[in-house]
Write a protein that holds these residues in place. Structure first.
Motif, PDB file in Angstrom:
ATOM      1  N   TRP A   1       0.838  -1.204   0.000  1.00 40.00           N
ATOM      2  CA  TRP A   1       0.000   0.000   0.000  1.00 40.00           C
ATOM      3  C   TRP A   1       0.878   1.261   0.000  1.00 40.00           C
ATOM      4  O   TRP A   1       0.602   2.230  -0.717  1.00 40.00           O
TER       5      TRP A   1
ATOM      6  N   ASP B   1       2.411   1.853  -3.315  1.00 38.63           N
ATOM      7  CA  ASP B   1       1.373   2.402  -4.183  1.00 38.63           C
ATOM      8  C   ASP B   1       1.261   3.915  -3.974  1.00 38.63           C
ATOM      9  O   ASP B   1       1.266   4.715  -4.928  1.00 38.63           O
ATOM     10  N   ALA B   2       1.171   4.324  -2.708  1.00 41.58           N
ATOM     11  CA  ALA B   2       1.044   5.746  -2.388  1.00 41.58           C
ATOM     12  C   ALA B   2       2.264   6.531  -2.840  1.00 41.58           C
ATOM     13  O   ALA B   2       2.147   7.672  -3.328  1.00 41.58           O
TER      14      ALA B   2
ATOM     15  N   LEU C   1      -5.469  -1.439  -4.617  1.00 40.17           N
ATOM     16  CA  LEU C   1      -6.009  -0.873  -3.380  1.00 40.17           C
ATOM     17  C   LEU C   1      -7.238  -1.609  -2.844  1.00 40.17           C
ATOM     18  O   LEU C   1      -7.253  -2.010  -1.672  1.00 40.17           O
TER      19      LEU C   1
ATOM     20  N   GLU D   1      -4.643   1.469   5.727  1.00 38.94           N
ATOM     21  CA  GLU D   1      -4.707   2.717   4.960  1.00 38.94           C
ATOM     22  C   GLU D   1      -3.680   3.735   5.448  1.00 38.94           C
ATOM     23  O   GLU D   1      -3.216   4.585   4.677  1.00 38.94           O
TER      24      GLU D   1
ATOM     25  N   TRP E   1      -0.618   4.483   3.574  1.00 40.67           N
ATOM     26  CA  TRP E   1      -0.670   5.466   2.486  1.00 40.67           C
ATOM     27  C   TRP E   1       0.135   6.697   2.863  1.00 40.67           C
ATOM     28  O   TRP E   1       0.873   7.262   2.047  1.00 40.67           O
TER      29      TRP E   1
ATOM     30  N   TRP F   1       3.243   8.364   0.945  1.00 39.24           N
ATOM     31  CA  TRP F   1       3.190   9.753   0.470  1.00 39.24           C
ATOM     32  C   TRP F   1       4.315  10.580   1.087  1.00 39.24           C
ATOM     33  O   TRP F   1       4.878  11.454   0.438  1.00 39.24           O
TER      34      TRP F   1
END
Length: 443
Positions: free
Chosen positions: A31, A34-35, A128, A152, A155, A159
């Motif tokens: 995750w 991905d972010a 996701l 989550e 994330w 970021w």
């Protein structure tokens, strides 16, 4: 004599074990990667505006094309997860977007970069909803929502990594953006770990008639708990637990499900519109306001750090207040923060408003991902969460393209006013969702 427990009931009754934590960490790293990839594009947009002289229209397309891929990936990824398994699809998505991101570092022009960003989006969009479904199906019922919010929260880690890469790698040289994208190949290697180490969903295995595999997975989790503790749990008085039975439902628009599906799609659309419209453009907006590339990226890094306490607050409140009121509260806070950011006139006010927007918006995302998998029976759970995410991505496609004309018509006041309205509409739609805290979501 009481009936024997089903495999799902056996998983639901367990305390948090080392295998639960390993599943959360393993899914969470995917995750975060991905972010990191999604976050990097906001910094690369700002850098290419300087280095390639891209117009706002060109950077808008660079941002939006990835979300076109994410919309398709989310929609079909959920369907594939219901057909081939959560773990399998999770691993493949990491492979797809990792390779495409690494190839993006070699792009010689905007057209090639746009094509590769579309492929990246396919992988990102599919991952996701699949990851959140996998974690939700293994989490003990009493902390199911909290575990998905914690997933989550990764994330924010991704970021923040993107913001650090933006601040220290992208700005290091004219080719810094290429080195930043080259780092995106990491998920390719992580996909191999996911394929080998993470367990497959027990609910999925049972539906496919693979009962021996399902039993082995459940036993592996039970083996983490001492026998005397399991005996104590099983001997404890049973409290009647609310149950929803949609086991015969074959469609997310079936009777009894259509109202929650419509509400969930509305929330996803509005939150995507406001989140990606704001956070993909913040570095570029700061540069346009006269901040240097380095200062703009540094501000964005500070704003991004506020995501972590937002997730922490949502993870705690979602099991105390419940899903619906937690999501509504964070959406209202997001709406107020967006209005504040749109009218901020000094560097200090921009930082404060940005941190508040980051806190409330990402807390809302955590609650939203926790709610989705709980709304549907297991046979259509991947399809339900994937379809909602796919519909929401339509807003993330539209909004980067709408930012330039909105800025032209009314500046940041109008732009962030639109974001605030979207958050407010999402808060209203949330009231139509059922409260699922503590409910059994499968027979």
């Amino acid at each position: 004599m009481s009936a024997p427990l089903s495999r799902n009931q056996r998983l639901d009754r367990l305390p948090v074990t080392r295998k639960h934590r390993r599943l959360l960490l393993g899914s969470g790293i995917g995750w975060a990667l991905d972010a990191m990839d999604v976050g990097l594009i906001s910094f690369i947009m700002a850098a290419l505006t300087v280095h390639w002289g891209l117009s706002t229209t060109e950077t808008s397309w660079l941002a939006s094309i990835g979300f076109v891929g994410m919309a398709l990936g989310a929609t079909f990824g959920g369907l594939l997860a219901d057909r081939f398994g959560r773990r399998q699809v999770f691993a493949v998505t990491l492979l797809v977007y990792g390779l495409a991101t690494g190839a993006s570092a070699l792009a010689g022009g905007l057209a090639v970069l746009i094509v590769l960003r579309f492929i990246v989006g396919l992988g990102l969009g599919a991952e996701l909803p699949v990851a959140s479904t996998l974690v939700s199906e293994f989490a003990p019922r009493r902390i199911r929502g909290r575990m998905v919010v914690l997933l989550e929260a990764f994330w924010a880690v991704g970021w923040i990594a993107a913001a650090m890469i933006g601040a220290f790698v992208v700005t290091a040289s004219d080719s810094g953006w290429r080195w930043a994208l080259a780092l995106g190949i990491i998920p390719t290697f992580y996909g191999l770990y996911v394929r080998r180490k993470l367990p497959e969903s027990v609910r999925f295995l049972e539906q496919k008639g693979r009962h021996e595999e399902a039993e082995a997975v459940v036993v592996s989790f039970e083996s983490q708990v001492p026998a005397h503790e399991l005996a104590r749990i099983d001997a404890a008085p049973k409290v009647a637990t609310p149950r929803e039975d949609f086991s015969e439902s074959r469609s997310i628009w079936a009777q009894g499900l259509r109202r929650r599906t419509a509400a969930l799609w509305t929330v996803w659309f509005c939150v995507n519109l406001a989140y990606y419209g704001a956070f993909i453009w913040i570095p570029s907006l700061l540069v346009a306001d006269g901040f240097t590339l380095v200062r703009s990226f540094t501000f964005t890094l500070i704003i991004t750090l506020a995501q972590l306490p937002g997730y922490a607050a949502a993870a705690w409140l979602i099991e105390v207040w419940g899903r619906r009121i937690t999501l509504t509260t964070f959406l209202i806070g997001s709406a107020v923060s967006a209005m504040f950011f749109g009218t901020a006139s000094s560097a200090t006010m921009i930082l404060l408003a940005g941190c508040l927007l980051s806190f409330f918006n990402l807390g809302a995302w955590g609650a939203l991902y926790a709610i989705g998998p709980e709304l549907y029976p297991s046979r259509i759970r991947g399809a339900g969460t994937g379809a909602a995410a796919g519909f929401g991505r339509l807003a993330s496609i539209m909004m980067p393209l709408l930012v330039p004309p909105l800025l032209f018509l009314g500046g940041t006041d109008l732009l962030f006013g639109v974001f605030a309205l979207a958050f407010a509409l999402a808060a209203v739609a949330t009231l139509a969702l059922p409260e699922q805290r503590g409910k059994i979501i499968d027979d």
